[in-house]
Design a protein around this motif. Structure first.
Motif, short mmCIF file in Angstrom:
data_model
loop_
_atom_site.label_atom_id
_atom_site.label_comp_id
_atom_site.label_asym_id
_atom_site.label_seq_id
_atom_site.Cartn_x
_atom_site.Cartn_y
_atom_site.Cartn_z
N LEU A 172 49.95 14.41 11.28
CA LEU A 172 48.62 14.27 10.69
C LEU A 172 48.63 14.70 9.23
CD1 LEU A 172 46.36 15.63 13.59
CD2 LEU A 172 46.50 13.27 12.78
N GLU A 173 48.08 13.86 8.39
CA GLU A 173 47.98 14.18 6.97
C GLU A 173 46.70 14.98 6.73
OE1 GLU A 173 50.01 13.75 4.60
OE2 GLU A 173 51.49 12.32 5.38
N PRO A 174 46.80 16.25 6.34
CA PRO A 174 45.58 17.05 6.12
C PRO A 174 44.61 16.40 5.15
CG PRO A 174 47.52 18.46 6.10
CD PRO A 174 48.02 17.05 6.13
N ALA A 175 45.15 15.77 4.11
CA ALA A 175 44.27 15.14 3.12
C ALA A 175 43.52 13.95 3.69
CB ALA A 175 45.09 14.70 1.91
N ALA A 176 44.07 13.34 4.74
CA ALA A 176 43.43 12.15 5.32
C ALA A 176 42.43 12.49 6.41
CB ALA A 176 44.50 11.22 5.89
N LEU A 177 42.39 13.77 6.83
CA LEU A 177 41.52 14.13 7.95
C LEU A 177 40.04 13.95 7.59
CD1 LEU A 177 43.32 17.27 9.44
CD2 LEU A 177 43.23 14.94 10.36
N THR A 178 39.68 14.29 6.35
CA THR A 178 38.28 14.13 5.96
C THR A 178 37.87 12.66 6.01
OG1 THR A 178 38.45 16.06 4.52
CG2 THR A 178 36.60 14.56 4.15
N GLY A 179 38.73 11.79 5.48
CA GLY A 179 38.43 10.36 5.52
C GLY A 179 38.46 9.80 6.92
N ALA A 180 39.20 10.49 7.82
CA ALA A 180 39.31 10.01 9.19
C ALA A 180 38.06 10.32 10.01
CB ALA A 180 40.54 10.62 9.88
N LEU A 181 37.20 11.20 9.53
CA LEU A 181 36.01 11.56 10.30
C LEU A 181 35.11 10.35 10.53
CD1 LEU A 181 35.09 15.01 8.69
CD2 LEU A 181 36.04 14.61 10.97
N GLY A 182 34.82 9.62 9.45
CA GLY A 182 33.96 8.45 9.61
C GLY A 182 34.61 7.37 10.44
N ALA A 183 35.88 7.06 10.16
CA ALA A 183 36.59 6.04 10.94
C ALA A 183 36.74 6.48 12.39
CB ALA A 183 37.95 5.77 10.31
N GLY A 184 37.00 7.78 12.58
CA GLY A 184 37.15 8.28 13.94
C GLY A 184 35.86 8.19 14.74
N GLY A 185 34.73 8.47 14.07
CA GLY A 185 33.45 8.36 14.76
C GLY A 185 33.16 6.93 15.20
N LEU A 186 33.42 5.97 14.32
CA LEU A 186 33.16 4.57 14.66
C LEU A 186 34.13 4.07 15.74
CD1 LEU A 186 32.45 3.17 11.09
CD2 LEU A 186 30.80 3.51 12.93
N LEU A 187 35.40 4.47 15.64
CA LEU A 187 36.35 4.07 16.68
C LEU A 187 36.05 4.75 18.01
CD1 LEU A 187 39.80 3.92 14.83
CD2 LEU A 187 38.41 2.01 15.68
N LEU A 188 35.48 5.96 17.94
CA LEU A 188 35.07 6.63 19.18
C LEU A 188 33.97 5.84 19.88
CD1 LEU A 188 35.07 9.04 21.13
CD2 LEU A 188 33.49 10.20 19.55
N VAL A 189 33.00 5.37 19.11
CA VAL A 189 31.93 4.53 19.70
C VAL A 189 32.54 3.27 20.30
CG1 VAL A 189 29.87 3.18 19.18
CG2 VAL A 189 30.17 5.44 18.15
N ALA A 190 33.47 2.65 19.58
CA ALA A 190 34.12 1.45 20.08
C ALA A 190 34.93 1.75 21.35
CB ALA A 190 35.04 0.86 19.01
N ALA A 191 35.60 2.90 21.38
CA ALA A 191 36.39 3.28 22.55
C ALA A 191 35.51 3.44 23.78
CB ALA A 191 37.16 4.57 22.26
N VAL A 192 34.37 4.08 23.60
CA VAL A 192 33.46 4.30 24.74
C VAL A 192 32.82 3.00 25.19
CG1 VAL A 192 31.36 5.48 25.48
CG2 VAL A 192 33.03 6.70 24.08
N LEU A 193 32.25 2.26 24.25
CA LEU A 193 31.56 1.02 24.62
C LEU A 193 32.53 -0.01 25.20
CD1 LEU A 193 29.07 0.52 21.64
CD2 LEU A 193 28.60 1.40 23.93
N GLY A 194 33.73 -0.11 24.62
CA GLY A 194 34.69 -1.11 25.11
C GLY A 194 35.06 -0.90 26.56
N LYS A 195 35.32 0.36 26.94
CA LYS A 195 35.70 0.62 28.33
C LYS A 195 34.50 0.60 29.27
CE LYS A 195 40.13 0.91 28.68
NZ LYS A 195 40.85 -0.11 29.44
#
Length: 407
Positions: free
Chosen positions: A291-314
């Motif tokens: 995990l790149e520490p510098a990328a974790l902040t930017g990953a918050l938004g992408a992670g939240g949207l992919l989390l919604v996609a992960a839940v809805l998809g299944k």
């Protein structure tokens, strides 16, 4: 190096017990250990190339241990018998969850290849995360409990096969001359042919060579030697798959499937359990290290949207077909049980990441790690509430699913 490996092993054991008390999957703690090592290196340079090489080796062995256990815990004959019912849910679930994951990643702004990685990763599930509430409710042996296990096992196997196809076509997709779909189809067809030949060889071994081999091991070898021989053969098969252009994950899964019919004394050998408990955490520790520490902040938004996609998809992809084939009133709890993404999803992302940041950008790696942590942490409590709200079948302490449940 020895100090770090010993200390990390002890810390992994402590965090496993702590996560059990907090009712979190242990992999949450393991990933945090890796992230802690990565952050500590910025203060004290402890992860020099030699140490990092040792951790990479242990992570590769942990990958083999994880996928070997997935295959070992599967029951191909039972899956074939259950295929008419489970396959409807499995097929629609894979298509919907993969499609939602792909288009969500594209909408976030990822290119086509990283989006394909996200889509394939989100087709997999992790029944081991949602399993404790089913066991606590005594519903694992019920009709819906058996269906959950069947669909999850199909998800695991199809996820690894889709990963093999994805890894095979990534070089063609990233060649830099535009997407030549003719070349992609040719590469995919060749890979499927090779995979079919490899699977046929594994079937021949499992059908005619494995039974006399395991009988001989049971009769002439004592623990732990007999299980160490099985594990050594599984490692050789995994390495062979890697040399043939597949991945270690594919080889380890097929090796486990080859020995899935072995006697229970082979499956439950303490030597393998100890070996698995030692090696498997290092795969998730390796994820934290990447995990790149510098990328974790930017990953918050992408992670939240992919989390919604992960839940809805299944949930959507599983609940809709489950209403047709599952017991009445159980579609939602079956669908929610498919939501966790853990070992298979992160194996797909990790293996694709070996092609570089063009294929798996640090933001996507961090986002998928967040999806894994969130779905694994939150799903068990939701499944427990849904099971408490409906009648469940009787427990099945000695049923055929117990080996699979051990995952």
């Amino acid at each position: 190096m020895v100090l770090l490996v010993g200390g990390v092993t002890l810390l992994a054991i402590l965090l496993r017990h702590l996560c059990a008390q907090l009712r979190f999957p242990a992999l949450v703690g393991y990933i945090l250990i890796g992230l802690g090592l990565r952050l500590s290196h910025d203060v004290i340079p402890i992860m020099d190339p030699a140490v990092r090489g040792a951790f990479d080796l242990l992570a590769a062995l942990g990958l083999v241990a994880l996928l070997f256990r997935v295959g070992l815990g599967s029951n191909p004959q039972r899956l074939l018998a259950k295929l008419p019912g489970a396959s409807v849910i499995w097929l629609i679930s894979v298509i919907v969850s993969g499609g939602v994951g792909y288009y969500a990643a594209r909408w976030i702004g990822f290119d086509m290849v990283p989006s394909l990685v996200a889509g394939v990763a989100l087709t997999a599930t992790s029944i081991g995360v949602a399993l404790p509430p089913w066991q606590a409710a005594g519903a694992l042996g019920s009709e819906q409990g058996s269906l959950v296990l069947d669909v999850a096992e199909l998800d695991d196997i199809s996820g690894v096969v889709l990963m093999a196809l994805l890894l095979g076509i990534i070089p063609t997709l990233t060649a830099g001359n535009g997407v030549a779909w003719g070349g992609v189809l040719t590469t995919g067809a060749g890979l499927l042919t090779s995979l079919a030949a490899f699977a046929a060889g594994c079937y021949i071994f499992a059908r005619w060579l494995e039974p006399p081999l395991t009988r001989a091991l049971v009769q002439h070898e004592r623990a732990p030697a007999r299980m160490l021989i099985v594990v050594a053969m599984g490692s050789l098969i995994a390495a062979l798959a890697g040399m043939l252009g597949f991945s270690l994950a594919i080889g380890a899964l097929f090796a486990g499937l080859m020995f899935s019919k072995a006697p229970r004394r082979i499956h439950r050998d303490r030597a393998y359990i100890v070996l698995y408990d030692f090696l498997s955490p290092f795969f998730f520790i390796g994820i934290g290290l990447k995990l790149e520490p510098a990328a974790l902040t930017g990953a918050l938004g992408a992670g939240g949207l992919l989390l919604v996609a992960a839940v809805l998809g299944k949930v959507i992809g599983t609940a809709l077909p489950a209403r047709l084939v599952a017991p009445r009133g159980s579609a939602l709890v079956i669908a929610v049980s498919m939501v966790p993404r853990a070992e298979i999803a992160m194996v797909i992302v990790d293996q694709a990441g070996r092609y570089g940041s063009e294929v798996v950008p640090p933001t996507l790696y961090g986002a998928m790690t967040m999806v894994t942590l969130a779905t694994c942490a939150l799903t068990p409590a939701v499944v427990e509430r849904l099971l408490a709200a409906q009648p469940t079948g009787p427990p099945d302490a000695n049923g055929p699913n117990q080996v699979s449940a051990g995952r």
